[in-house]
Design an enzyme around this catalytic site. Structure first.
Site, PDB file in Angstrom:
ATOM      1  N   LYS A  52       0.837  -1.197   0.000  1.00  6.31           N
ATOM      2  CA  LYS A  52       0.000   0.000   0.000  1.00  6.31           C
ATOM      3  C   LYS A  52       0.878   1.257   0.000  1.00  6.31           C
ATOM      4  O   LYS A  52       0.605   2.225  -0.724  1.00  6.31           O
ATOM      5  CB  LYS A  52      -0.954  -0.018   1.208  1.00  6.31           C
ATOM      6  CG  LYS A  52      -2.080  -1.037   1.039  1.00  6.31           C
ATOM      7  CD  LYS A  52      -2.889  -1.327   2.295  1.00  6.31           C
ATOM      8  CE  LYS A  52      -3.871  -2.462   1.991  1.00  6.31           C
ATOM      9  NZ  LYS A  52      -4.727  -2.846   3.130  1.00  6.31           N
ATOM     10  N   GLN A  96      -4.910  -1.634   9.304  1.00  2.99           N
ATOM     11  CA  GLN A  96      -4.826  -2.969   8.714  1.00  2.99           C
ATOM     12  C   GLN A  96      -5.438  -4.006   9.660  1.00  2.99           C
ATOM     13  O   GLN A  96      -5.119  -4.045  10.847  1.00  2.99           O
ATOM     14  CB  GLN A  96      -3.348  -3.293   8.414  1.00  2.99           C
ATOM     15  CG  GLN A  96      -3.133  -4.559   7.607  1.00  2.99           C
ATOM     16  CD  GLN A  96      -3.698  -4.483   6.188  1.00  2.99           C
ATOM     17  OE1 GLN A  96      -3.743  -3.423   5.573  1.00  2.99           O
ATOM     18  NE2 GLN A  96      -4.135  -5.607   5.666  1.00  2.99           N
ATOM     19  N   ASP A 119     -11.230   2.513   3.381  1.00  2.71           N
ATOM     20  CA  ASP A 119     -11.575   1.093   3.260  1.00  2.71           C
ATOM     21  C   ASP A 119     -13.086   0.910   3.059  1.00  2.71           C
ATOM     22  O   ASP A 119     -13.530  -0.168   2.672  1.00  2.71           O
ATOM     23  CB  ASP A 119     -11.207   0.351   4.559  1.00  2.71           C
ATOM     24  CG  ASP A 119      -9.822  -0.278   4.534  1.00  2.71           C
ATOM     25  OD1 ASP A 119      -9.420  -0.763   3.466  1.00  2.71           O
ATOM     26  OD2 ASP A 119      -9.172  -0.306   5.605  1.00  2.71           O
TER      27      ASP A 119
HETATM   28  N1  GUN Z   1      -7.101  -6.947   5.882  1.00  2.00           N
HETATM   29  C1  GUN Z   1      -7.376  -7.705   4.799  1.00  2.00           C
HETATM   30  N2  GUN Z   1      -7.907  -6.943   3.820  1.00  2.00           N
HETATM   31  C2  GUN Z   1      -7.956  -5.684   4.293  1.00  2.00           C
HETATM   32  C3  GUN Z   1      -8.386  -4.450   3.727  1.00  2.00           C
HETATM   33  O1  GUN Z   1      -8.862  -4.361   2.595  1.00  2.00           O
HETATM   34  N3  GUN Z   1      -8.265  -3.369   4.539  1.00  2.00           N
HETATM   35  C4  GUN Z   1      -7.779  -3.454   5.795  1.00  2.00           C
HETATM   36  N4  GUN Z   1      -7.729  -2.332   6.515  1.00  2.00           N
HETATM   37  N5  GUN Z   1      -7.366  -4.578   6.348  1.00  2.00           N
HETATM   38  C5  GUN Z   1      -7.459  -5.681   5.586  1.00  2.00           C
END
Ligand code: GUN
Length: 281
Positions: A52, A96, A119
């Protein structure tokens, strides 16, 4: 032989569009910024967070990483989110998941300002997705839709089957397909006659979390198969929820793993962060 929809290709196109829009925003004095929070040392989360940050650098966003120890308290985490909510130069906040067990994921999601919730996990953004009036699209389902559009596949009137009912993927995926006038069925662990239901799908989305779960006898000849899974097979090799070798000859379109939906998720996160910065501008 199926057409393989490449997430590498489609995500590169999305990132190039975001990069161009970012340059335009910067010319107006607005530099998009994403804060990424990671708690503890889950190796998979570490890889996702690194990817990211890399994507942010590539499209020209500012990114800040907050790597907190596994013992971080709920109060400390909420304090950090509160500070980031108030920061003018931070457009998106992403925590996350999964979080260490002693932390309350729901409270953390609720604490992120819906305006910075790139998200699209906050209940207010989830509600907007339900209504079809959204600022932020849920990244993984939005990535799947982008691949469908790129391949020129029409959803309207099609039988769409989503396997998996998670809040992050299955449920919002069903909503996005419904908004495009698909006839949508959601399957899960208690679904009876799963094989029959899946075999009727024109568009099949697998978000089960089980390696090679979807076999050829669950897929209709000429179906569009989208694989959201990221798993390891018996040899430790990355694989999806779909048995690609078995299903590919039967499908009209299919997404691979790796190089399918995975890269799309991050590209859509960039798009949401851009949207937040455009809203600020
Ligand atoms: N953990 C697995 N997929 C995601 C996601 O798309 N966003 C976040 N914040 N955590 C995750």
């Amino acid at each position: 032989m199926a057409v393989i929809i490449s997430g590498k290709e489609v995500s590169a196109k999305v990132r190039a569009e975001v990069k161009e829009a970012c340059e335009q925003l910067k010319a107006k004095g607005v530099n998009p910024g994403l804060a990424v929070i990671i708690v503890g040392d889950d190796p998979a989360s570490r890889v996702y967070v690194n990817n990211k940050k890399k994507a942010c650098a590539e499209v020209g966003f500012l990114s800040e990483e907050y790597a907190l120890p596994a013992e971080t308290t709920q109060e400390e985490l909420l304090e950090l989110i509160d500070r980031l909510n108030k920061r003018e130069d931070i457009d998106g906040i992403l925590c996350q998941l999964p979080l260490p067990k002693h932390l309350d994921e729901k409270a953390v999601i609720n604490a992120i300002s819906p305006l910075k919730d790139v998200d699209a996990f906050h209940p207010s953004n989830v509600g907007k997705i339900m209504i079809g009036d959204y600022d932020f699209l849920p990244c993984t389902p939005a990535g799947v839709m982008e691949m469908i559009h790129f391949a020129g596949i029409e959803v309207s009137g099609k039988n769409c089957v989503v396997i998996g009912r998670s809040n992050i993927v299955g449920k919002p995926m069903a909503m996005l397909l419904l908004h495009e006038n698909g006839t949508v069925t959601i399957c899960h662990s208690r679904t009876k006659n799963l094989k029959e239901v899946c075999s009727a799908a024109d568009i099949l989305v697998a978000a089960v979390g089980k390696p090679k779960f979807v076999k050829a006898d669950m897929v209709k000849e000429g179906a569009v198969v989208l694989d959201v899974g990221i798993n390891r097979d018996e040899n430790g090799k990355l694989c999806g929820d779909v048995d690609f070798a078995e299903v590919e000859p039967k499908a009209a379109y299919i997404t691979p793993v790796p190089g399918g939906v995975g890269p799309m998720t991050i590209a859509m996160l960039m798009k949401n962060t851009l949207k937040a910065a455009q809203n600020r501008a």
